[in-house]
Design an enzyme around this catalytic site. Sequence first.
Site, mmCIF file in Angstrom:
data_model
loop_
_atom_site.group_PDB
_atom_site.id
_atom_site.type_symbol
_atom_site.label_atom_id
_atom_site.label_comp_id
_atom_site.label_asym_id
_atom_site.label_seq_id
_atom_site.Cartn_x
_atom_site.Cartn_y
_atom_site.Cartn_z
ATOM 1 N N ASP A 12 -41.168 12.826 28.258
ATOM 2 C CA ASP A 12 -41.380 14.489 27.516
ATOM 3 C C ASP A 12 -42.257 14.378 26.908
ATOM 4 O O ASP A 12 -41.660 15.062 25.904
ATOM 5 C CB ASP A 12 -40.783 15.276 28.550
ATOM 6 C CG ASP A 12 -40.022 15.215 29.637
ATOM 7 O OD1 ASP A 12 -41.313 14.205 30.561
ATOM 8 O OD2 ASP A 12 -38.808 15.309 29.995
ATOM 9 N N LEU A 62 -44.725 12.944 39.160
ATOM 10 C CA LEU A 62 -45.285 14.075 39.304
ATOM 11 C C LEU A 62 -44.502 15.104 40.910
ATOM 12 O O LEU A 62 -45.143 16.000 40.817
ATOM 13 C CB LEU A 62 -46.803 13.850 40.143
ATOM 14 C CG LEU A 62 -47.338 12.854 38.862
ATOM 15 C CD1 LEU A 62 -48.644 12.924 38.532
ATOM 16 C CD2 LEU A 62 -47.479 13.742 37.066
ATOM 17 N N THR A 121 -31.881 18.558 39.366
ATOM 18 C CA THR A 121 -30.885 19.315 38.920
ATOM 19 C C THR A 121 -30.246 20.160 37.880
ATOM 20 O O THR A 121 -29.094 20.561 37.892
ATOM 21 C CB THR A 121 -30.122 17.288 37.966
ATOM 22 O OG1 THR A 121 -31.474 17.537 37.513
ATOM 23 C CG2 THR A 121 -30.556 16.266 38.789
ATOM 24 N N ARG A 212 -34.472 13.908 27.029
ATOM 25 C CA ARG A 212 -33.569 14.085 25.331
ATOM 26 C C ARG A 212 -32.594 13.400 24.598
ATOM 27 O O ARG A 212 -32.959 13.235 23.011
ATOM 28 C CB ARG A 212 -33.255 16.272 25.780
ATOM 29 C CG ARG A 212 -34.775 16.485 25.721
ATOM 30 C CD ARG A 212 -34.512 18.234 25.916
ATOM 31 N NE ARG A 212 -34.977 18.050 27.647
ATOM 32 C CZ ARG A 212 -33.835 19.109 28.320
ATOM 33 N NH1 ARG A 212 -33.929 19.913 27.556
ATOM 34 N NH2 ARG A 212 -33.349 18.625 30.109
HETATM 35 O O1 LIG Z 1 -37.564 14.022 39.389
HETATM 36 C C1 LIG Z 1 -37.409 13.662 38.205
HETATM 37 O O2 LIG Z 1 -37.237 12.429 37.392
HETATM 38 C C2 LIG Z 1 -36.022 14.899 37.922
HETATM 39 C C3 LIG Z 1 -35.466 15.706 38.502
HETATM 40 C C4 LIG Z 1 -34.456 17.001 38.557
HETATM 41 O O3 LIG Z 1 -33.809 17.047 39.524
HETATM 42 N N1 LIG Z 1 -34.183 16.574 37.322
HETATM 43 C C5 LIG Z 1 -34.831 15.999 36.446
HETATM 44 O O4 LIG Z 1 -34.409 16.930 34.888
HETATM 45 N N2 LIG Z 1 -35.908 15.539 36.573
HETATM 46 C C6 LIG Z 1 -36.467 14.878 34.758
HETATM 47 O O5 LIG Z 1 -35.635 13.870 34.499
HETATM 48 C C7 LIG Z 1 -36.255 14.567 33.229
HETATM 49 C C8 LIG Z 1 -34.113 14.811 32.653
HETATM 50 O O6 LIG Z 1 -34.925 15.114 31.039
HETATM 51 P P1 LIG Z 1 -33.850 15.149 30.324
HETATM 52 O O7 LIG Z 1 -32.989 16.707 30.779
HETATM 53 O O8 LIG Z 1 -34.274 15.029 28.957
HETATM 54 O O9 LIG Z 1 -33.311 14.181 30.132
HETATM 55 C C9 LIG Z 1 -37.035 15.456 32.877
HETATM 56 O O10 LIG Z 1 -38.468 14.888 33.141
HETATM 57 C C10 LIG Z 1 -36.913 16.175 34.304
HETATM 58 O O11 LIG Z 1 -38.036 16.528 34.344
#
Ligand SMILES: O=C(O)c1cc(=O)[nH]c(=O)n1[C@@H]1O[C@H](COP(=O)(O)O)[C@@H](O)[C@H]1O
Length: 235
Positions: A12, A62, A121, A212
């Site tokens: 991201d 997406l 989440t 992250r």
């Molecule tokens: O579909 C996803 O990937 C997703 C679903 C969800 O319920 N929660 C969630 O955090 N994500 C994605 O998972 C990634 C988590 O990133 P970090 O929180 O930086 O580890 C992000 O790109 C969110 O868009």
Amino acid sequence: MSVTSPVIVALDFDNLDSALALADQIDSKSCRLKIGKEMFTRFGPEVIHALHRRNFELFLDLKFHDIPNTVAKAVTAAADLGVWMVNVHAGGGARMMEAAKLALECYGSTAPHLIAVTVLTSMDQSDLNGLGIQDTPSQHAAKLAHLAQSSGLGGVVCSAQEAVHFKQEFGKEFLLVTPGIRPVGSEQGDQRRIMTPIDAVNAGVDYMVIGRPITQSAAPEQTLQHILRSLEPTV
Ligand SMILES: O=C(O)c1cc(=O)[nH]c(=O)n1[C@@H]1O[C@H](COP(=O)(O)O)[C@@H](O)[C@H]1O
């Protein structure tokens, strides 16, 4: 190419050069990468092509949620890009998910994995209550996972906290992809329902999405390898 690692790194970034510089530091055999709304909106399919040229398998995240015809066309476009996995929101309903599944049938064994997001989440009980939903996040996620499975999808995005129950209820083959993964000592950020990498594997998670904690690390490849080592059996 077959990657055995359960780690999907969420790429991201608001800058393509920074994203590609990070990808260049990471071994494409050690993980897959996830491209989400931020990067795809800024850079479009070019980011997918650039990462495919670097041999990465890609999860195009997406989270499609629209009328069945539009979602069917969108997952077709994802399949034409050659991505490894694509997702929709289970909240779009059975007809939307069935249309997406049907649209990918003509791709046979080259079709991307098609999975559905259940409860994000980042959401907790109060967020669900705000939507008028009285179920706990786990109860609501289970209902949406059931709908995804009965619509023919191959798995769900859920919290690792749901994994043990979901593996029992939906079977070994139904993929569980879990964001909200936080190695010990890393910052929780906006995530609410989190788990460590080893606990997630022990809970039966198939793929864990980590953003992250790796992308903001001073040494991303080292952090990734450290996480992978933490998953090795200790006997
Ligand atoms: O579909 C996803 O990937 C997703 C679903 C969800 O319920 N929660 C969630 O955090 N994500 C994605 O998972 C990634 C988590 O990133 P970090 O929180 O930086 O580890 C992000 O790109 C969110 O868009």
